[in-house]
Structure formats: C-alpha cells, structure tokens
Write a protein that holds these residues in place. Structure first.
Motif, PDB file in Angstrom:
ATOM      1  N   ASN A 146      55.102  16.618  54.138  1.00 41.39           N
ATOM      2  CA  ASN A 146      53.857  15.966  54.743  1.00 41.39           C
ATOM      3  C   ASN A 146      54.111  14.505  54.978  1.00 41.39           C
ATOM      4  OD1 ASN A 146      52.000  18.211  54.194  1.00 41.39           O
ATOM      5  ND2 ASN A 146      52.646  17.876  52.009  1.00 41.39           N
ATOM      6  N   SER A 147      53.205  14.099  56.167  1.00 42.91           N
ATOM      7  CA  SER A 147      53.386  12.687  56.499  1.00 42.91           C
ATOM      8  C   SER A 147      51.951  12.190  56.997  1.00 42.91           C
ATOM      9  CB  SER A 147      54.255  12.742  57.889  1.00 42.91           C
ATOM     10  OG  SER A 147      55.735  13.021  57.900  1.00 42.91           O
ATOM     11  N   MET A 148      51.884  10.553  56.823  1.00 40.69           N
ATOM     12  CA  MET A 148      50.644   9.847  56.969  1.00 40.69           C
ATOM     13  C   MET A 148      51.227   8.959  58.077  1.00 40.69           C
ATOM     14  SD  MET A 148      48.130  11.010  55.058  1.00 40.69           S
ATOM     15  CE  MET A 148      47.332   9.598  54.717  1.00 40.69           C
ATOM     16  N   ILE A 149      50.383   8.913  58.980  1.00 42.00           N
ATOM     17  CA  ILE A 149      50.577   8.139  60.285  1.00 42.00           C
ATOM     18  C   ILE A 149      50.774   6.507  59.878  1.00 42.00           C
ATOM     19  CG2 ILE A 149      49.658   7.099  62.347  1.00 42.00           C
ATOM     20  CD1 ILE A 149      48.772   9.660  63.152  1.00 42.00           C
ATOM     21  N   GLY A 150      51.469   5.874  60.161  1.00 42.60           N
ATOM     22  CA  GLY A 150      51.694   4.435  59.701  1.00 42.60           C
ATOM     23  C   GLY A 150      51.036   3.643  60.630  1.00 42.60           C
ATOM     24  N   ALA A 151      49.514   3.619  60.223  1.00 41.62           N
ATOM     25  CA  ALA A 151      48.683   2.788  61.126  1.00 41.62           C
ATOM     26  C   ALA A 151      48.950   1.313  61.147  1.00 41.62           C
ATOM     27  CB  ALA A 151      47.335   3.154  60.898  1.00 41.62           C
ATOM     28  N   SER A 152      49.610   0.820  59.629  1.00 40.74           N
ATOM     29  CA  SER A 152      49.726  -0.540  59.700  1.00 40.74           C
ATOM     30  C   SER A 152      51.158  -1.218  60.258  1.00 40.74           C
ATOM     31  CB  SER A 152      49.581  -0.937  58.258  1.00 40.74           C
ATOM     32  OG  SER A 152      50.344  -0.092  57.394  1.00 40.74           O
ATOM     33  N   ALA A 153      52.065  -0.007  60.683  1.00 42.41           N
ATOM     34  CA  ALA A 153      53.364  -0.394  60.952  1.00 42.41           C
ATOM     35  C   ALA A 153      53.489  -1.241  62.254  1.00 42.41           C
ATOM     36  CB  ALA A 153      54.288   0.857  60.724  1.00 42.41           C
ATOM     37  N   THR A 154      54.715  -1.549  62.674  1.00 43.72           N
ATOM     38  CA  THR A 154      54.922  -2.173  64.056  1.00 43.72           C
ATOM     39  C   THR A 154      54.357  -1.045  65.100  1.00 43.72           C
ATOM     40  OG1 THR A 154      56.592  -3.508  63.407  1.00 43.72           O
ATOM     41  CG2 THR A 154      56.557  -3.003  65.714  1.00 43.72           C
TER      42      THR A 154
END
Length: 216
Positions: A117-125
């Motif tokens: 499972n993954s969550m989109i890293g919206a706060s990442a570069t």
C-alpha cells in the motif's frame, strides 16, 4: 491522500555507475494492454555522472496506429522504490501519477508505509511535466536538479522471440547475431525521472524496483 494497492512489480538490482534493466513483455495477461503493465525498468547513471535515471516503460506492443490514442490511467500510480540499506525494503520512493495531460512526480522521499500500500507524497518535492503527444518532440521538465519526462516512445527492448522459441524447443543452440527484433516498430508509454545521487543516499549498491498500483 489516495490509497494505492499493488498490481504488478518488476524488480531490479542496480549498482551505481552501471546500466542494468529488467524486462517483462507479454507475461502479465491480467493487465496487458493497460498502463498498469510494466514492460521494462531501467536504472542507470545519467550523462551528468552525479545523477541517476529511473525509467519505466508501460503498455507495450502499441502499434503506431494505436499509439496516439494510448493514455496513462489516472487511477494507476507508478512507484520507483529504492533500498539503500540492503534489507530489500524501500527506504525512498519516487511516485508518478497522471492528471489532465500532465505527469506529477513526487520525491524522492521516505514513504509513510512500505510494501503493498502507498500514499501519495503530496508534501514531497514535486516535478510536473506535460505528457508528450505521440510524434512530437520530447517535453522535458526540470525542477532544480531533477528532470522528468512522460509519453510514448519506441520500445527500446530487443528480443528475438521466434529464435527463443526455437531454443526452448531444442531446435537451436543459441541466438542469431543480430537476430530479429520482435518489438521493432512497436511503442510503449514511458515514465522517466533523473535525480541527483545525493537525494538517494547510501553508497555502492542499491536495490531498486518499480510497481504499478491502482487506487482503491
């Protein structure tokens, strides 16, 4: 945030400074013909030797007549996984997901969870690039030292499947040189990102693999 679940993975062990690849054509009937179908994964040192390039090819065997209509699925996340500690668990990920004619890349960043499972890293570069239409010059976007591309390309993988069949059948002892390229004239959808080695961490060998995950 969106949850994504594993559909298919293709793995690769990469050593910095070398070019290595993994290929998987016509071996995933459940997702064949969709942009969940990973045909190839490449990881190699960039022309700038301080960088590494990660490239995933999807939805193989596209004929030129059908390529213009092929599109990335907005419900499918492409995730490059990077293990820099040798435990075969991702320490960093780079994510790519399409929206409205653009490909959005996130990372590299430390994922909030590992595995299926993954969550989109919206706060990442974040690096955003317009998806290149078929037949047009490649559109490349840059964000600092990161470069990205998404769009159709000629399938670069070379394989002589007819001769392979002869070898398996015991009718031939090896491949011809150069042989016949089964994938000549067919296209793929490519997702490519180039990042500084300094963002990957670790030294020497890294393990890296790519996954296609669908939204649930």
């Amino acid at each position: 945030m969106k949850n994504f679940k594993l559909l298919l993975s293709v793995s690769l062990v990469a050593i910095s400074g070398y070019f290595l690849l993994s290929a998987d054509h016509i071996d995933a009937p459940a997702v064949q013909g969709t942009s969940s179908d990973i045909t190839d994964f490449y990881a190699f040192q960039g022309s700038n030797t301080n960088n590494l390039v990660f490239a995933a090819n999807l939805q193989g065997l596209l004929s030129p007549a059908n390529t213009a209509d092929a599109a990335f699925d907005e419900n499918v996340l492409i995730e490059f996984n990077i293990d820099n500690t040798g435990d075969n668990v991702e320490d960093l990920v780079i994510q790519a997901i399409p929206r409205d004619g653009k490909m959005y890349f996130f990372g590299p960043f430390v994922p909030s969870s590992t595995g299926l499972n993954s969550m989109i890293g919206a706060s990442a570069t974040q690096t955003v690039v317009d998806i290149t239409p078929y037949g047009e010059q490649a559109i490349i976007a840059t964000n600092g030292n990161i470069s990205a591309f998404a769009g159709p390309r000629d399938d670069p993988f070379f394989m002589d499947f007819a001769q392979y069949g002869e070898i398996i059948a015991g009718n031939a002892s090896g491949f011809n040189n150069p042989g016949s390229d089964t994938f000549a004239g067919s296209n793929v959808l490519s997702v490519v990102i180039e990042v500084p080695k300094s963002t990957i961490g670790g030294t020497g060998t890294i393990n890296t693999w790519v996954e296609a995950k669908t939204k649930i």
